[in-house]
Design a protein around this motif. Structure first.
Motif, PDB file in Angstrom:
ATOM      1  N   GLY B  51       0.819  -1.218   0.000  1.00 51.19           N
ATOM      2  CA  GLY B  51       0.000   0.000   0.000  1.00 51.19           C
ATOM      3  C   GLY B  51       0.845   1.256   0.000  1.00 51.19           C
ATOM      4  O   GLY B  51       1.969   1.282   0.513  1.00 51.19           O
ATOM      5  N   SER B  52       0.263   2.318  -0.552  1.00 49.37           N
ATOM      6  CA  SER B  52       1.004   3.576  -0.693  1.00 49.37           C
ATOM      7  C   SER B  52       1.372   4.187   0.649  1.00 49.37           C
ATOM      8  O   SER B  52       2.387   4.874   0.768  1.00 49.37           O
ATOM      9  N   GLN B  53       0.545   3.966   1.658  1.00 48.57           N
ATOM     10  CA  GLN B  53       0.855   4.536   2.978  1.00 48.57           C
ATOM     11  C   GLN B  53       2.170   3.982   3.507  1.00 48.57           C
ATOM     12  O   GLN B  53       2.921   4.685   4.179  1.00 48.57           O
ATOM     13  N   THR B  54       2.416   2.716   3.218  1.00 49.30           N
ATOM     14  CA  THR B  54       3.684   2.117   3.645  1.00 49.30           C
ATOM     15  C   THR B  54       4.838   2.745   2.873  1.00 49.30           C
ATOM     16  O   THR B  54       5.894   3.019   3.446  1.00 49.30           O
ATOM     17  N   CYS B  55       4.614   2.982   1.588  1.00 52.72           N
ATOM     18  CA  CYS B  55       5.675   3.589   0.772  1.00 52.72           C
ATOM     19  C   CYS B  55       6.060   4.956   1.320  1.00 52.72           C
ATOM     20  O   CYS B  55       7.244   5.267   1.461  1.00 52.72           O
ATOM     21  N   ILE B  56       5.039   5.776   1.621  1.00 52.02           N
ATOM     22  CA  ILE B  56       5.361   7.131   2.078  1.00 52.02           C
ATOM     23  C   ILE B  56       5.811   7.152   3.533  1.00 52.02           C
ATOM     24  O   ILE B  56       6.226   8.190   4.028  1.00 52.02           O
ATOM     25  N   SER B  57       5.762   5.987   4.168  1.00 53.13           N
ATOM     26  CA  SER B  57       6.335   5.929   5.520  1.00 53.13           C
ATOM     27  C   SER B  57       7.829   6.216   5.458  1.00 53.13           C
ATOM     28  O   SER B  57       8.394   6.776   6.396  1.00 53.13           O
ATOM     29  N   LEU B 187      -7.374  -2.278  -9.690  1.00 50.72           N
ATOM     30  CA  LEU B 187      -8.615  -3.044  -9.560  1.00 50.72           C
ATOM     31  C   LEU B 187      -8.540  -4.329 -10.375  1.00 50.72           C
ATOM     32  O   LEU B 187      -8.992  -5.388  -9.932  1.00 50.72           O
ATOM     33  N   ALA B 188      -7.944  -4.251 -11.543  1.00 51.19           N
ATOM     34  CA  ALA B 188      -7.807  -5.436 -12.384  1.00 51.19           C
ATOM     35  C   ALA B 188      -6.926  -6.466 -11.682  1.00 51.19           C
ATOM     36  O   ALA B 188      -7.250  -7.649 -11.625  1.00 51.19           O
ATOM     37  N   ALA B 189      -5.821  -5.995 -11.131  1.00 50.13           N
ATOM     38  CA  ALA B 189      -4.914  -6.914 -10.435  1.00 50.13           C
ATOM     39  C   ALA B 189      -5.578  -7.469  -9.189  1.00 50.13           C
ATOM     40  O   ALA B 189      -5.408  -8.638  -8.848  1.00 50.13           O
ATOM     41  N   GLN B 190      -6.385  -6.644  -8.534  1.00 46.93           N
ATOM     42  CA  GLN B 190      -7.067  -7.067  -7.306  1.00 46.93           C
ATOM     43  C   GLN B 190      -7.999  -8.235  -7.591  1.00 46.93           C
ATOM     44  O   GLN B 190      -8.025  -9.218  -6.871  1.00 46.93           O
ATOM     45  N   ALA B 191      -8.741  -8.114  -8.705  1.00 45.93           N
ATOM     46  CA  ALA B 191      -9.688  -9.169  -9.024  1.00 45.93           C
ATOM     47  C   ALA B 191      -8.977 -10.459  -9.414  1.00 45.93           C
ATOM     48  O   ALA B 191      -9.496 -11.542  -9.225  1.00 45.93           O
ATOM     49  N   LEU B 192      -7.764 -10.306  -9.970  1.00 44.31           N
ATOM     50  CA  LEU B 192      -7.033 -11.484 -10.405  1.00 44.31           C
ATOM     51  C   LEU B 192      -6.271 -12.175  -9.274  1.00 44.31           C
ATOM     52  O   LEU B 192      -5.873 -13.318  -9.405  1.00 44.31           O
ATOM     53  N   GLN B 193      -6.058 -11.434  -8.175  1.00 44.62           N
ATOM     54  CA  GLN B 193      -5.283 -12.029  -7.087  1.00 44.62           C
ATOM     55  C   GLN B 193      -6.092 -13.081  -6.339  1.00 44.62           C
ATOM     56  O   GLN B 193      -7.307 -13.023  -6.274  1.00 44.62           O
ATOM     57  N   ALA B 194      -5.341 -14.019  -5.758  1.00 39.92           N
ATOM     58  CA  ALA B 194      -5.993 -15.093  -5.008  1.00 39.92           C
ATOM     59  C   ALA B 194      -6.659 -14.534  -3.755  1.00 39.92           C
ATOM     60  O   ALA B 194      -6.167 -13.571  -3.179  1.00 39.92           O
ATOM     61  N   PRO B 195      -7.773 -15.143  -3.334  1.00 44.52           N
ATOM     62  CA  PRO B 195      -8.425 -14.679  -2.104  1.00 44.52           C
ATOM     63  C   PRO B 195      -7.459 -14.767  -0.920  1.00 44.52           C
ATOM     64  O   PRO B 195      -6.704 -15.723  -0.813  1.00 44.52           O
ATOM     65  N   GLY B 196      -7.496 -13.775  -0.077  1.00 46.32           N
ATOM     66  CA  GLY B 196      -6.643 -13.784   1.116  1.00 46.32           C
ATOM     67  C   GLY B 196      -5.297 -13.136   0.896  1.00 46.32           C
ATOM     68  O   GLY B 196      -4.620 -12.778   1.835  1.00 46.32           O
ATOM     69  N   ALA B 197      -4.882 -12.970  -0.376  1.00 47.65           N
ATOM     70  CA  ALA B 197      -3.587 -12.344  -0.631  1.00 47.65           C
ATOM     71  C   ALA B 197      -3.697 -10.848  -0.379  1.00 47.65           C
ATOM     72  O   ALA B 197      -4.779 -10.280  -0.385  1.00 47.65           O
ATOM     73  N   ASN B 198      -2.545 -10.220  -0.161  1.00 44.14           N
ATOM     74  CA  ASN B 198      -2.557  -8.765  -0.043  1.00 44.14           C
ATOM     75  C   ASN B 198      -3.011  -8.176  -1.365  1.00 44.14           C
ATOM     76  O   ASN B 198      -2.644  -8.663  -2.428  1.00 44.14           O
ATOM     77  N   LYS B 199      -3.801  -7.134  -1.288  1.00 44.14           N
ATOM     78  CA  LYS B 199      -4.395  -6.581  -2.501  1.00 44.14           C
ATOM     79  C   LYS B 199      -3.725  -5.277  -2.900  1.00 44.14           C
ATOM     80  O   LYS B 199      -3.361  -4.468  -2.063  1.00 44.14           O
ATOM     81  N   LEU B 200      -3.650  -5.109  -4.206  1.00 38.70           N
ATOM     82  CA  LEU B 200      -3.276  -3.816  -4.748  1.00 38.70           C
ATOM     83  C   LEU B 200      -4.538  -2.961  -4.718  1.00 38.70           C
ATOM     84  O   LEU B 200      -5.613  -3.435  -5.049  1.00 38.70           O
ATOM     85  N   THR B 201      -4.410  -1.718  -4.328  1.00 41.20           N
ATOM     86  CA  THR B 201      -5.605  -0.883  -4.187  1.00 41.20           C
ATOM     87  C   THR B 201      -6.213  -0.575  -5.553  1.00 41.20           C
ATOM     88  O   THR B 201      -5.544  -0.661  -6.577  1.00 41.20           O
ATOM     89  N   GLY B 202      -7.476  -0.180  -5.541  1.00 36.74           N
ATOM     90  CA  GLY B 202      -8.262  -0.059  -6.756  1.00 36.74           C
ATOM     91  C   GLY B 202      -7.671   0.770  -7.881  1.00 36.74           C
ATOM     92  O   GLY B 202      -7.430   0.265  -8.972  1.00 36.74           O
ATOM     93  N   GLU B 207       2.385   1.076  -6.145  1.00 37.69           N
ATOM     94  CA  GLU B 207       2.725  -0.278  -6.572  1.00 37.69           C
ATOM     95  C   GLU B 207       2.160  -0.660  -7.944  1.00 37.69           C
ATOM     96  O   GLU B 207       2.501  -1.701  -8.481  1.00 37.69           O
ATOM     97  N   THR B 208       1.289   0.192  -8.485  1.00 39.92           N
ATOM     98  CA  THR B 208       0.798  -0.063  -9.833  1.00 39.92           C
ATOM     99  C   THR B 208       1.966  -0.033 -10.816  1.00 39.92           C
ATOM    100  O   THR B 208       2.069  -0.870 -11.703  1.00 39.92           O
ATOM    101  N   CYS B 209       2.841   0.943 -10.641  1.00 41.47           N
ATOM    102  CA  CYS B 209       3.982   1.062 -11.553  1.00 41.47           C
ATOM    103  C   CYS B 209       5.240   0.397 -10.990  1.00 41.47           C
ATOM    104  O   CYS B 209       6.038  -0.147 -11.738  1.00 41.47           O
ATOM    105  N   HIS B 210       5.413   0.495  -9.682  1.00 40.98           N
ATOM    106  CA  HIS B 210       6.671   0.000  -9.089  1.00 40.98           C
ATOM    107  C   HIS B 210       6.621  -1.481  -8.717  1.00 40.98           C
ATOM    108  O   HIS B 210       7.629  -2.024  -8.275  1.00 40.98           O
ATOM    109  N   GLY B 211       5.455  -2.107  -8.859  1.00 37.33           N
ATOM    110  CA  GLY B 211       5.337  -3.520  -8.511  1.00 37.33           C
ATOM    111  C   GLY B 211       5.128  -3.708  -7.027  1.00 37.33           C
ATOM    112  O   GLY B 211       5.241  -2.750  -6.244  1.00 37.33           O
TER     113      GLY B 211
END
Lengths: 255, 292
Positions: B51-57, B187-202, B207-211
């Protein structure tokens, strides 16, 4: 190897904060339970005048810096591990410099401590008696168990804290300069650093309790380096015997 | 207190002050040698999103301030960012993507899985296959369009057709999954991720660009984060580096995706159009975007 480490890092990120919370609260609750249910031993010893040198100037000096740096490293480390640097309004670069500077102080003081306490921490036969009764800490009854300059529990703490300190120092150096290492090494270092810190901080909290509230008359040794003869006979009878024998043979004049 | 003890305390204080002073004065580490680090084999595709909040930490939150002003940040926002938008309503919707038979659903928007709003235009929600809406591969649908009336936003049908052939126009919803890859890649990546995994925000985030940033966040290693133009081509320039650009030229040479203080991604502080193009020259490497 790479994917295993990534998986472990994923778990680490998810659970390190809760592990720290559990470890700290677990030790604090355990300590509180011990204090109120079993209570401290040798309360009368606190009033006795200090007579015997137990910690030299160098020992007190290194203990002070190891203690202060360890606590500050743990606090700043927890801020890093839980990603709260920005939330607390701190500068990451400044906090990292502060953390690493503390790490240097911790490294020097730890290495000196390890050298100083290395030989006294070898286990002796009488230590098994101490282990058998867990140092008497599980009973309200006053027990006088055999112990040298360091009792068996302190020896365990020495080897545990020494090993964890070395792991923390090495992994900390890697994490301070991650760009110089392969990512697998950096990931292993992150895991080792966090988990070692977790265990060391929990052990240090217990060590702090045993050195203060659990054993009245002990903490003062950090200031003037001396303990009362009765305190020494109660907690470290074999050490007193060694001192008396040395004194009688004229080898030392610490008493 | 003995003289020795006083001297000990004084010495400890002196060393404490000295060490603190030294710690704030000296630079800690050399500049990251990212070229060497990037050369190392690494697979962080399974790393956790943090999540971005962690990045800006750790990274300056001024990056996020300027990024939030860019068009990238405006690609997808929470529905709560739209004043007056009434989600306390139930709409009867039809799956516009199902051409074989009309599929109808009474959707309570307040209880639905509303994902957000794309580019101030489309309200996006996730519908499970159990609702009968199966035309979208990711289960994402443009439930409604947004219109601004005065200062308030209101919902209108994404498409109006007489699906049930009763002579009145119905409220149709359209697929969004194919759009999501670029318009709300998280959002596309979120829907493709396995249930329970950490999600990329909508919407778009760090992390959309930086992975996924889990390994980088835990290690600080520059090798564990993507810093290149590859992610630009996921959505731009038709998916590959334009032939007009030389191998040495990069999107990032002229663009800063974090934006500047005005929210512009063109590096206007150091470059001008004429830095790369002769006056009056066309802009071939943007042709794909303009056509789109």
């Amino acid at each position: 190897m790479n994917s295993l480490l990534v998986t472990l890092i994923n778990y680490y990120i998810d659970f390190i904060a809760i592990l720290f919370a559990l470890a700290i609260s677990g030790v604090v609750l355990g300590v509180a339970a011990h204090y109120f249910i079993i209570g401290p031993h040798g309360k009368e010893l606190v009033k006795l005048p200090p007579e015997i040198i137990r910690m030299t100037l160098l020992e007190r000096f290194t203990h002070f810096f190891r203690m202060v740096s360890c606590v500050l490293l743990a606090l700043t480390g927890i801020v890093f591990a839980t990603f709260k640097v920005n939330t607390l309004g701190l500068s990451y670069q400044w906090l990292l410099k502060f953390h690493v500077s503390l790490g240097i102080i911790f490294t020097i003081s730890s290495l000196i401590s390890i050298v100083i306490y290395f030989k006294p921490s070898f286990f002796k036969k009488y230590d098994w008696e101490w282990f058998k009764y867990m140092g008497g800490y599980l009973t309200k009854k006053e027990m006088h168990l055999p112990a040298g300059k360091l009792n068996a529990g302190q020896k365990v703490f020495f080897w545990l804290s020494g090993a964890l300190s070395v792991l923390l120092i090495i992994s900390g150096d890697i994490l301070a300069f991650p760009q110089n290492y392969h990512i697998n090494v950096a990931m292993a270092a992150a895991l080792i650093h966090g988990l070692s810190a977790l265990m060391l901080f929990a052990a240090v909290l217990g060590h702090a309790y045993l050195g203060t509230a659990a054993n009245p008359g002990t903490f003062q040794v950090l200031l003037h380096g001396k303990v009362a003869r009765e305190w020494a006979k109660t907690h470290h009878p074999e050490w007193v015997k060694e001192l008396e024998q040395s004194s009688a043979s004229g080898k030392t004049a610490v008493m | 207190m003995e003289k020795k003890s006083k001297a000990l305390v004084a010495l400890m204080l002196a060393v404490s002050v000295l060490s603190t002073a030294c710690s704030s004065a000296k630079p800690l580490a050399p500049a990251p040698n990212s070229s060497a680090a990037e050369a190392q084999a690494l697979d962080i595709s399974k790393a956790a999103y943090v999540g971005s909040q962690t990045c800006i930490s750790c990274h300056s939150n001024t990056i996020m301030d300027s990024f939030n002003k860019t068009t990238h940040a405006a690609l997808f926002k929470a529905a709560t960012a739209y004043p007056g938008l009434n989600l306390n309503q139930t709409v009867t919707i039809f799956d516009d993507g199902n051409k074989t038979k009309p599929v109808k659903l009474d959707l309570n928007l307040a209880q639905g899985d509303i994902k957000g709003v794309m580019a101030d235009q489309h309200l996006v929600a996730s519908l499970s296959q159990s609702t009968g809406f199966t035309s979208d591969n990711l289960g994402l649908y443009r439930i409604a369009d947004l219109e601004k009336e005065g200062n308030a936003w209101k919902l209108t049908p994404a498409v109006e057709k007489d699906y049930d052939k009763n002579g009145t126009k119905d409220w149709g919803v359209r697929n969004y999954g194919d759009c999501a890859t670029c318009h709300s890649p998280g959002l596309a990546a979120q829907a493709l991720q396995a249930p329970g995994a950490n999600k990329l925000t909508g919407g778009m985030s760090c992390e959309t660009c930086h992975g996924p940033g889990g390994v980088h966040a835990a290690t600080g290693s520059p090798a564990a984060i993507a810093v290149n133009e590859d992610s630009c081509y996921v959505c731009h320039a038709g998916g590959e580096k334009p032939a007009d650009l030389t191998p040495e030229q990069s999107c990032l040479e002229c663009h800063n995706p974090h934006g500047n203080a005005r929210g512009l991604m063109f590096k206007e502080d150091t470059l001008s159009c004429e830095s790369c193009h002769e006056s009056g020259d066309s802009d071939p490497h943007h042709a794909v975007l303009k056509a789109h």
